[in-house]
Design an enzyme around this catalytic site. Structure first.
Site, PDB file in Angstrom:
ATOM      1  N   TRP A  51       7.365  -1.981   7.752  1.00 28.05           N
ATOM      2  CA  TRP A  51       7.519  -3.284   7.119  1.00 28.05           C
ATOM      3  C   TRP A  51       9.119  -3.452   7.103  1.00 28.05           C
ATOM      4  O   TRP A  51       9.382  -4.736   7.033  1.00 28.05           O
ATOM      5  CB  TRP A  51       7.005  -3.358   5.603  1.00 28.05           C
ATOM      6  CG  TRP A  51       5.400  -3.499   5.821  1.00 28.05           C
ATOM      7  CD1 TRP A  51       4.663  -2.555   5.536  1.00 28.05           C
ATOM      8  CD2 TRP A  51       4.869  -4.303   6.241  1.00 28.05           C
ATOM      9  NE1 TRP A  51       3.113  -2.830   5.738  1.00 28.05           N
ATOM     10  CE2 TRP A  51       3.451  -4.208   6.236  1.00 28.05           C
ATOM     11  CE3 TRP A  51       4.985  -5.658   6.637  1.00 28.05           C
ATOM     12  CZ2 TRP A  51       2.328  -5.155   6.768  1.00 28.05           C
ATOM     13  CZ3 TRP A  51       4.231  -6.601   7.048  1.00 28.05           C
ATOM     14  CH2 TRP A  51       2.713  -6.222   7.080  1.00 28.05           C
ATOM     15  N   ASP A  71      12.005  -4.939  -0.873  1.00 25.04           N
ATOM     16  CA  ASP A  71      10.580  -5.367  -0.706  1.00 25.04           C
ATOM     17  C   ASP A  71       9.731  -4.122  -1.514  1.00 25.04           C
ATOM     18  O   ASP A  71       9.498  -3.209  -0.964  1.00 25.04           O
ATOM     19  CB  ASP A  71      10.244  -5.309   0.724  1.00 25.04           C
ATOM     20  CG  ASP A  71       8.607  -5.746   1.034  1.00 25.04           C
ATOM     21  OD1 ASP A  71       7.906  -5.680   0.092  1.00 25.04           O
ATOM     22  OD2 ASP A  71       8.418  -5.579   2.258  1.00 25.04           O
ATOM     23  N   LYS A  92      -1.430  -5.748  -4.138  1.00 23.76           N
ATOM     24  CA  LYS A  92      -1.832  -4.360  -4.096  1.00 23.76           C
ATOM     25  C   LYS A  92      -1.928  -4.064  -5.749  1.00 23.76           C
ATOM     26  O   LYS A  92      -2.736  -3.470  -6.301  1.00 23.76           O
ATOM     27  CB  LYS A  92      -0.844  -3.431  -3.412  1.00 23.76           C
ATOM     28  CG  LYS A  92      -0.679  -3.713  -1.849  1.00 23.76           C
ATOM     29  CD  LYS A  92       0.578  -4.240  -1.323  1.00 23.76           C
ATOM     30  CE  LYS A  92       0.604  -4.377   0.053  1.00 23.76           C
ATOM     31  NZ  LYS A  92      -0.494  -4.566   0.923  1.00 23.76           N
TER      32      LYS A  92
HETATM   33  N1  PMP Z   1       5.650  -5.540   3.007  1.00 25.49           N
HETATM   34  C1  PMP Z   1       5.072  -4.455   2.608  1.00 25.49           C
HETATM   35  C2  PMP Z   1       5.560  -3.164   2.148  1.00 25.49           C
HETATM   36  C3  PMP Z   1       3.721  -4.623   2.612  1.00 25.49           C
HETATM   37  O1  PMP Z   1       2.753  -3.541   2.533  1.00 25.49           O
HETATM   38  C4  PMP Z   1       2.884  -5.923   3.356  1.00 25.49           C
HETATM   39  C5  PMP Z   1       1.752  -6.132   3.236  1.00 25.49           C
HETATM   40  N2  PMP Z   1       0.899  -5.149   3.643  1.00 25.49           N
HETATM   41  C6  PMP Z   1       4.030  -6.741   3.465  1.00 25.49           C
HETATM   42  C7  PMP Z   1       5.404  -6.751   3.524  1.00 25.49           C
HETATM   43  C8  PMP Z   1       3.233  -8.104   4.039  1.00 25.49           C
HETATM   44  O2  PMP Z   1       3.015  -8.827   3.044  1.00 25.49           O
HETATM   45  P1  PMP Z   1       2.156 -10.251   3.035  1.00 25.49           P
HETATM   46  O3  PMP Z   1       1.029 -10.215   4.189  1.00 25.49           O
HETATM   47  O4  PMP Z   1       1.745 -10.789   1.956  1.00 25.49           O
HETATM   48  O5  PMP Z   1       3.209 -11.450   3.836  1.00 25.49           O
END
Ligand code: PMP
Length: 359
Positions: free
Chosen positions: A102, A171, A195
């Site tokens: 991420w 994030d 989550k």
């Molecule tokens: N950052 C993290 C740490 C994540 O776990 C996720 C989704 N699993 C995201 C970003 C992306 O999130 P979204 O699909 O809501 O854009």
């Protein structure tokens, strides 16, 4: 229906009490004869819902008054672009910590808008650890420092908040609200809801007020934090039902003893699962112990060919969605706030049983 425990990484299990409360008032919220899904986002009823949700979130986080809460859409992915567009001008240098999947996606997106400097990377250790903070190479004039506090796929979590001269941006999608947090250390926090907060479709941002109103001129209106702040998260139609459910989750968290209460339970659940994995010679968790996530527990079986049998047996016992992310394979048990201790105990029993029959 038999008891199931859902280990999905997100959208993830929500507290049972929250689901039942939402069900009870699904078609008639507080005697209005309307579902929350059917209400104007500018009406009196929804105003009460969003105001209460924000007040409860502020209570949970002991949020200082100079921070704005934004209920938004677009997922964490939108913030990968919004952060550089709002906090850096063209040509500015922005610092990022690279700890896995991420953070890398955030870095890739930021490169479109700013001069990205990676202060440290866990790549050499295959992202099984957090690089030693003493070795980080900060740039001299970064517009901000960005990191991901919990890598949902790798299962690597920061056990500390980094030091930074530049505004700290995080994030926090997969570990927000899992433990007490000193928000005053941060310039900006963002998190997808699916989550620890509520249903997907909602994204939370917490912004220190002095960082609002700085978006570069070409920023699309919908990507400007200040636009959403000035409109109290109602610039356009927000994900009203998701905000309502998030509000129920915040009330549930307050009933659990707030973030200190839930943190205790999260520590207990994670300790039990890691101890069970470590005690066996059959399962392996690749993550360095001090950086093991309390939320997402990745593990492999000694032989990948047993994966399907493991997942099938788990499903037969009501232990769902344990398959690891497609990029890494193996298994992953996500044990967010709403996963009860009994669910982790049931998984540990199954781990021992499967090892006995297949090990
Ligand atoms: N950052 C993290 C740490 C994540 O776990 C996720 C989704 N699993 C995201 C970003 C992306 O999130 P979204 O699909 O809501 O854009």
């Amino acid at each position: 229906m038999t008891q199931v425990y859902n280990f999905s990484s997100g959208p993830a299990v929500l507290p049972r009490e929250v689901m039942l409360a939402a069900q009870a008032e699904l078609t008639d919220w507080h005697g209005t004869g309307m579902s929350v899904m059917e209400m104007s986002h500018r009406g009196r009823e929804f105003t009460q819902i969003i105001t209460e949700a924000e007040a409860d979130l502020r209570k949970l986080l002991a949020l200082p008054s100079d921070y704005t809460v934004l209920f938004m859409q677009g997922g964490a992915h939108f913030h990968f672009a919004m952060v550089p567009l709002n906090l850096a001008q063209e040509g500015d240098t922005v610092d990022y910590v690279d700890t896995g999947h991420w953070s890398r996606i955030a870095i890739k997106e930021a490169r479109r808008y700013a001069n990205v400097h990676v202060v440290a990377s866990g790549e050499a250790g295959r992202f099984t650890s957090i690089p030693d903070e003493a070795q980080w190479q900060h740039s001299s004039k970064a517009a901000y420092l960005h990191y991901c506090s919990n890598e949902t796929i790798g299962g690597v979590e920061f056990p500390f908040v980094p030091q930074s001269q530049a505004p700290l941006v995080c994030d926090m999608s997969s570990n927000i609200l899992s433990q007490p947090l000193d928000v005053s250390r941060f310039g900006l926090i963002y998190a997808g809801a699916q989550k620890n907060i509520g249903p997907s479709g909602l994204t939370l941002a917490i912004v220190r007020d002095d960082l609002l109103g700085r978006a570069r001129a070409a920023t699309p209106t919908m990507l400007d934090y200040q636009v959403h702040a000035a409109a109290d998260s109602l610039y356009n139609t927000p994900p009203t039902f998701a905000i309502y459910v998030a509000g129920l989750v915040f009330k549930w968290l307050l009933e659990q003893g707030g973030l200190a209460g839930i943190a205790q339970r999260n520590i207990e659940k994670a300790a039990l699962l890691y101890e069970t994995l470590d005690a066996s010679g059959f399962y392996h968790c690749p993550v360095d112990r001090p950086y093991r996530s309390r939320m997402n527990v990745p593990f492999r079986l000694t032989e990948d060919r047993l994966d399907d049998a493991f997942l099938e047996g788990a499903k037969a016992r009501g232990l769902l969605q344990l398959k690891g992310h497609r990029s890494v394979g193996g298994m992953r048990a996500s044990i967010y706030n709403a996963m009860p201790l009994e669910g982790v105990k049931a998984l540990c029993d199954y781990l021992r049983e499967f090892e006995k029959t297949h090990g």
